[in-house]
Design an enzyme around this catalytic site. Sequence first.
Site, PDB file in Angstrom:
ATOM      1  N   ASP A 406       0.876  -1.170   0.000  1.00 50.62           N
ATOM      2  CA  ASP A 406       0.000   0.000   0.000  1.00 50.62           C
ATOM      3  C   ASP A 406       0.911   1.217   0.000  1.00 50.62           C
ATOM      4  OD1 ASP A 406      -1.636   2.139   0.581  1.00 50.62           O
ATOM      5  OD2 ASP A 406      -2.699   1.158   2.235  1.00 50.62           O
ATOM      6  N   HIS A 407       0.974   1.915  -1.137  1.00 48.27           N
ATOM      7  CA  HIS A 407       1.933   3.001  -1.298  1.00 48.27           C
ATOM      8  C   HIS A 407       1.661   4.190  -0.375  1.00 48.27           C
ATOM      9  CE1 HIS A 407       5.303   4.838  -3.021  1.00 48.27           C
ATOM     10  NE2 HIS A 407       5.122   4.532  -4.296  1.00 48.27           N
ATOM     11  N   ARG A 408       0.499   4.227   0.231  1.00 51.59           N
ATOM     12  CA  ARG A 408       0.198   5.312   1.155  1.00 51.59           C
ATOM     13  C   ARG A 408       1.006   5.197   2.441  1.00 51.59           C
ATOM     14  NH1 ARG A 408      -6.136   4.485   1.626  1.00 51.59           N
ATOM     15  NH2 ARG A 408      -5.279   2.428   2.107  1.00 51.59           N
TER      16      ARG A 408
END
Length: 434
Positions: A406-408
Amino acid sequence: MPINITMPALSPTMEEGTLAKWLVKPGDAVGPGDVIAEIETDKATMEVEAVDEGRVAVILVDEGSEGVKVNSVIAVLAEEGEDAESIKGPAETSPPTSAVASKEAPVEKTSAPEKTPPQSSPAPTTSSAAPSKNGDRIFASPLAKRIAAEKGIDLSTVSGSGPRGRIIRSDVENAKPSAGKAVASAVSPDGLILPQILDDRVYAPESYELKPLDGMAKVVAKRLTESFMQIPHFPLNVDIQLDKLLSARKSINDSAPEGVKISVNDFLIKASALALMDEPDCNASYTDNGFAYHKSANISVAVAIDGGLITPVIKDAQSKGLATISAEMKDLAKRARERKLAPQEYMGGTFSISNLGMFGIKSFSSIINPPEGMIMSVGSGEKRPVVGKDGQLTTATVMTVTLTCDHRVVGGAEGAKWLQAFKRYVESPESMLL
């Protein structure tokens, strides 16, 4: 005063469930702790215990009813001295007397108030009846209503064969949908998801068999769609040599007590947990309020079951030995396939593993299981040509793993560092035993 029995919330995220089976009938006496029903959630079948003492006066939700909302009244108990036969609907109490009683009672009352037209009352039902063309109410079981909605069937056009003309499952299963109705019922309330139907003008209804979605299939479809739409996924993959791990596994199993057999997956669970401890920035979840960094490695392991997928969790895997992980995983997987897991056994993970290596899959990437920040996809171990440390071409047992992040909350550098730590543990398995 009558006591309402309501649909319990068997997990923090449960909104509705299926009343699979009643274990009591009207007239039966029950007390606190007595098992009265079996409820199916999207992941498991669980027993429901009574919290009050009394006699079953009326059952308001039939066995097999799907989509029963949490806190809706499903049955009523008569207290000692009350005439159970005189109770026809839910008790109107504020607050409800039952420990799990509803704040709202979406149950059609069968005790006739003064304004009720002089007509015979239908059998009690928790379904809100749909108006028909002549203004009368249509009475149908919750399961029949659910199937009708899925197939796009107008219940006003269906004749009921149940008690007092009530529409039941077989009635709607034998009815044919209209294309327009099917399209209308398939559109999501938020309008973000396109209708998922087969157009009758292209696929004749008799050319295929439609199997209605069960609770698990609906929840899995919804959550995976939400995950893929809302979470910015990115994959990282690496090849890992397994020869030392396979040798260590053989040695451990040869010397282990009878009944103990460590699998490759057990090693991967342990290695994942240790790598999360080494790289705590990856043991995290994104929330609207900030990044949640978990203090323990709770490893979710994907297990395929009939009709879907479930992820039992090995809690605190970083502090457990391989034998303990192996025993827990065998027990959890067995009960997962029987749909007997408690919610706390498949919720609360911080990282997931999905292994398709046993099917010969070389590599793949998975959809993140929110609110976890990463999921690792494990391919098969196979003999491949590699260049050894001496620069000579040789062969080794190699598997490809793909880490989806999850790049967040997990950046590329953090994910790469985690893979380096994981690879180090797998290729030097003795380090897991320190």
